[in-house]
Design a protein around this motif. Structure first.
Motif, PDB file in Angstrom:
ATOM      1  N   GLU A  51       0.426  -1.711  -0.172  1.00 23.53           N
ATOM      2  CA  GLU A  51       0.250  -0.393  -0.375  1.00 23.53           C
ATOM      3  C   GLU A  51       1.386   1.502   0.019  1.00 23.53           C
ATOM      4  O   GLU A  51       1.621   1.036   0.505  1.00 23.53           O
ATOM      5  N   PRO A  52      -0.120   1.798  -0.969  1.00 23.52           N
ATOM      6  CA  PRO A  52       1.378   3.868  -0.329  1.00 23.52           C
ATOM      7  C   PRO A  52       1.459   4.079   0.896  1.00 23.52           C
ATOM      8  O   PRO A  52       0.546   4.016   1.281  1.00 23.52           O
ATOM      9  N   SER A  53       2.499   4.790   1.339  1.00 22.19           N
ATOM     10  CA  SER A  53       2.196   5.353   2.810  1.00 22.19           C
ATOM     11  C   SER A  53       1.855   6.718   2.724  1.00 22.19           C
ATOM     12  O   SER A  53       1.212   6.844   1.667  1.00 22.19           O
ATOM     13  N   HIS A  54       1.194   6.832   3.958  1.00 21.39           N
ATOM     14  CA  HIS A  54       0.859   8.320   4.467  1.00 21.39           C
ATOM     15  C   HIS A  54       1.750   9.552   3.540  1.00 21.39           C
ATOM     16  O   HIS A  54       0.763  10.380   3.208  1.00 21.39           O
ATOM     17  N   LYS A  55       3.126   8.756   3.581  1.00 21.78           N
ATOM     18  CA  LYS A  55       3.723  10.514   3.328  1.00 21.78           C
ATOM     19  C   LYS A  55       4.270  11.077   1.161  1.00 21.78           C
ATOM     20  O   LYS A  55       3.544  11.225   1.046  1.00 21.78           O
ATOM     21  N   ASP A  56       3.635   9.537   0.836  1.00 24.34           N
ATOM     22  CA  ASP A  56       3.673   8.852  -0.460  1.00 24.34           C
ATOM     23  C   ASP A  56       2.560   9.481  -1.395  1.00 24.34           C
ATOM     24  O   ASP A  56       2.098  10.324  -1.906  1.00 24.34           O
ATOM     25  N   LEU A  57       0.699   9.315  -0.746  1.00 21.09           N
ATOM     26  CA  LEU A  57      -0.473  10.132  -1.075  1.00 21.09           C
ATOM     27  C   LEU A  57      -0.165  10.964  -0.874  1.00 21.09           C
ATOM     28  O   LEU A  57      -0.979  11.861  -1.635  1.00 21.09           O
ATOM     29  N   PHE A  58      -0.209  11.332   0.399  1.00 19.26           N
ATOM     30  CA  PHE A  58      -0.201  13.504   0.548  1.00 19.26           C
ATOM     31  C   PHE A  58       0.819  14.035  -0.272  1.00 19.26           C
ATOM     32  O   PHE A  58       0.313  14.706  -0.813  1.00 19.26           O
TER      33      PHE A  58
ATOM     34  N   ALA B  81      -7.771  21.254  -0.378  1.00 21.36           N
ATOM     35  CA  ALA B  81      -7.169  20.793  -0.694  1.00 21.36           C
ATOM     36  C   ALA B  81      -8.146  19.121  -1.705  1.00 21.36           C
ATOM     37  O   ALA B  81      -7.650  19.391  -2.702  1.00 21.36           O
ATOM     38  N   SER B  82      -9.452  18.901  -0.739  1.00 21.90           N
ATOM     39  CA  SER B  82     -10.093  18.566  -1.669  1.00 21.90           C
ATOM     40  C   SER B  82     -10.687  19.119  -2.621  1.00 21.90           C
ATOM     41  O   SER B  82     -11.294  18.827  -3.747  1.00 21.90           O
ATOM     42  N   GLU B  83     -10.717  21.039  -3.129  1.00 15.05           N
ATOM     43  CA  GLU B  83     -11.378  21.103  -4.470  1.00 15.05           C
ATOM     44  C   GLU B  83     -10.620  20.888  -5.358  1.00 15.05           C
ATOM     45  O   GLU B  83     -10.737  20.964  -6.272  1.00 15.05           O
ATOM     46  N   PHE B  84      -9.184  21.190  -4.620  1.00 16.28           N
ATOM     47  CA  PHE B  84      -8.226  21.165  -5.780  1.00 16.28           C
ATOM     48  C   PHE B  84      -7.446  19.474  -6.172  1.00 16.28           C
ATOM     49  O   PHE B  84      -6.526  20.164  -7.246  1.00 16.28           O
ATOM     50  N   ASP B  85      -7.888  18.641  -5.648  1.00 17.39           N
ATOM     51  CA  ASP B  85      -6.800  17.801  -6.484  1.00 17.39           C
ATOM     52  C   ASP B  85      -8.462  16.944  -6.639  1.00 17.39           C
ATOM     53  O   ASP B  85      -9.162  16.653  -6.134  1.00 17.39           O
ATOM     54  N   ASP B  86      -7.834  16.391  -8.240  1.00 18.06           N
ATOM     55  CA  ASP B  86      -9.256  15.508  -8.568  1.00 18.06           C
ATOM     56  C   ASP B  86      -9.130  14.669  -8.798  1.00 18.06           C
ATOM     57  O   ASP B  86      -9.763  13.151  -8.974  1.00 18.06           O
ATOM     58  N   GLN B  87      -8.126  13.998  -7.914  1.00 18.47           N
ATOM     59  CA  GLN B  87      -8.194  12.169  -7.380  1.00 18.47           C
ATOM     60  C   GLN B  87      -8.541  12.060  -5.597  1.00 18.47           C
ATOM     61  O   GLN B  87      -7.944  10.903  -5.501  1.00 18.47           O
ATOM     62  N   TRP B  88      -9.207  13.162  -5.248  1.00 20.66           N
ATOM     63  CA  TRP B  88      -9.585  13.143  -4.438  1.00 20.66           C
ATOM     64  C   TRP B  88     -10.441  11.940  -3.389  1.00 20.66           C
ATOM     65  O   TRP B  88     -11.242  11.075  -4.570  1.00 20.66           O
ATOM     66  N   ASN B  89     -10.177  11.074  -2.196  1.00 27.06           N
ATOM     67  CA  ASN B  89     -10.796  10.221  -2.093  1.00 27.06           C
ATOM     68  C   ASN B  89     -10.447  10.168  -0.325  1.00 27.06           C
ATOM     69  O   ASN B  89      -9.660  10.497   0.230  1.00 27.06           O
ATOM     70  N   ASP B  90     -11.340   9.077   0.378  1.00 29.16           N
ATOM     71  CA  ASP B  90     -11.198   8.583   1.668  1.00 29.16           C
ATOM     72  C   ASP B  90      -9.385   8.796   1.829  1.00 29.16           C
ATOM     73  O   ASP B  90      -9.179   9.093   3.373  1.00 29.16           O
ATOM     74  N   ASP B  91      -8.745   7.723   0.877  1.00 32.28           N
ATOM     75  CA  ASP B  91      -7.492   7.801   1.497  1.00 32.28           C
ATOM     76  C   ASP B  91      -6.972   8.172   2.137  1.00 32.28           C
ATOM     77  O   ASP B  91      -5.710   9.102   2.718  1.00 32.28           O
ATOM     78  N   VAL B  92      -6.962   9.387   0.702  1.00 29.76           N
ATOM     79  CA  VAL B  92      -5.734  10.656   0.693  1.00 29.76           C
ATOM     80  C   VAL B  92      -6.394  11.194   2.007  1.00 29.76           C
ATOM     81  O   VAL B  92      -5.300  12.114   2.349  1.00 29.76           O
ATOM     82  N   GLU B  93      -7.666  11.548   1.507  1.00 29.28           N
ATOM     83  CA  GLU B  93      -8.425  12.311   3.191  1.00 29.28           C
ATOM     84  C   GLU B  93      -7.067  11.524   4.474  1.00 29.28           C
ATOM     85  O   GLU B  93      -6.362  12.264   4.901  1.00 29.28           O
ATOM     86  N   THR B  94      -7.717  10.878   4.588  1.00 27.42           N
ATOM     87  CA  THR B  94      -6.615   9.944   6.289  1.00 27.42           C
ATOM     88  C   THR B  94      -4.913   9.654   6.133  1.00 27.42           C
ATOM     89  O   THR B  94      -4.761  11.037   6.869  1.00 27.42           O
ATOM     90  N   ALA B  95      -4.635  10.448   4.407  1.00 27.11           N
ATOM     91  CA  ALA B  95      -2.965  10.667   4.635  1.00 27.11           C
ATOM     92  C   ALA B  95      -3.224  12.210   5.168  1.00 27.11           C
ATOM     93  O   ALA B  95      -1.794  12.493   6.411  1.00 27.11           O
ATOM     94  N   TRP B  96      -3.204  12.928   4.478  1.00 25.51           N
ATOM     95  CA  TRP B  96      -3.364  14.821   5.129  1.00 25.51           C
ATOM     96  C   TRP B  96      -3.782  14.574   6.449  1.00 25.51           C
ATOM     97  O   TRP B  96      -2.919  15.643   6.726  1.00 25.51           O
ATOM     98  N   ASN B  97      -4.594  13.723   6.731  1.00 23.41           N
ATOM     99  CA  ASN B  97      -5.032  14.080   8.487  1.00 23.41           C
ATOM    100  C   ASN B  97      -3.941  13.803   9.030  1.00 23.41           C
ATOM    101  O   ASN B  97      -3.079  14.204  10.475  1.00 23.41           O
ATOM    102  N   ALA B  98      -3.143  12.341   8.409  1.00 25.07           N
ATOM    103  CA  ALA B  98      -2.267  11.713   8.739  1.00 25.07           C
ATOM    104  C   ALA B  98      -0.782  12.866   9.552  1.00 25.07           C
ATOM    105  O   ALA B  98      -0.353  12.424  10.380  1.00 25.07           O
ATOM    106  N   ILE B  99      -0.032  13.022   8.326  1.00 21.27           N
ATOM    107  CA  ILE B  99       0.511  13.921   7.989  1.00 21.27           C
ATOM    108  C   ILE B  99       1.290  15.067   8.704  1.00 21.27           C
ATOM    109  O   ILE B  99       1.652  15.502   9.527  1.00 21.27           O
ATOM    110  N   LEU B 100      -0.519  15.510   8.645  1.00 20.26           N
ATOM    111  CA  LEU B 100      -0.492  17.128   8.950  1.00 20.26           C
ATOM    112  C   LEU B 100      -0.894  16.963  11.050  1.00 20.26           C
ATOM    113  O   LEU B 100      -0.410  17.527  11.282  1.00 20.26           O
TER     114      LEU B 100
END
Ligand code: HEM
Length: 135
Positions: A3-10, A105-124
């Motif tokens: 699985e891609p890491s949170h860092k990679d997804l972020f 970010a959710s508005e600018f990222d055209d591939q936004w999904n729950d995993d991406v949101e989880t990664a942003w939340n984890a990193i930040l």
């Protein structure tokens, strides 16, 4: 495949967001619009510079969870400039910062999904916990 890491997804998401030069300015527009207190903190800020510094910092700190040494150094420096003796950014302001940047970010990222949101939340979340701990 791993699985891609949170860092990679972020970082991949951040790259998609910053294909538009409006991403960081859109974040600051919203952040400043949220309260007088925030506007007051940035009253002397040169946003051309600030936009570049925030983007650079976001890219750098992404690896802090993984213990990457450059990331940890960037995190230490930001923790120091933002602490009570310098910019004096009170801990309660970070929740707003995080929700505004993730909403943007959710508005600018055209591939936004729950995993991406989880990664942003984890990193930040990790970065913010650290900044608050050493406030
Ligand atoms: C993890 C979250 C944050 C990151 C990564 C971050 C990053 C940065 C960076 C890279 C700079 C420029 C270098 C420096 O002065 O340290 C900066 C400056 C600043 N940040 Fe943050 N910041 C964060 C959260 C916040 C929050 C919640 C506030 C609340 C108002 C804030 C207010 C400021 C101010 C007032 C400046 C100085 C601007 C100037 O030079 O006029 N930051 N931040």
């Amino acid at each position: 495949m791993d699985e891609p890491s949170h860092k990679d997804l972020f970082l991949q998401s951040l790259n998609r967001c910053t294909k538009s030069e409006d991403f960081i300015p859109a974040f600051y527009d919203r952040f400043l619009a949220s309260s007088y207190e925030i506007r007051d903190k940035f009253r002397r800020t040169d946003f051309a510079q600030q936009n570049k510094m925030l983007l650079r910092s976001l890219r750098l700190i992404a690896g802090a969870t993984a213990g990457d040494s450059k990331s940890l150094q960037e995190l230490r420096e930001r923790t120091e400039t933002h602490n009570r003796y310098h910019l004096n950014i009170q801990p309660r302001l970070y929740d707003l910062w995080r929700s505004v940047i993730i909403k943007t970010a959710s508005e600018f990222d055209d591939q936004w999904n729950d995993d991406v949101e989880t990664a942003w939340n984890a990193i930040l979340g990790h970065v913010i916990d650290h900044m608050i701990k050493y406030y």
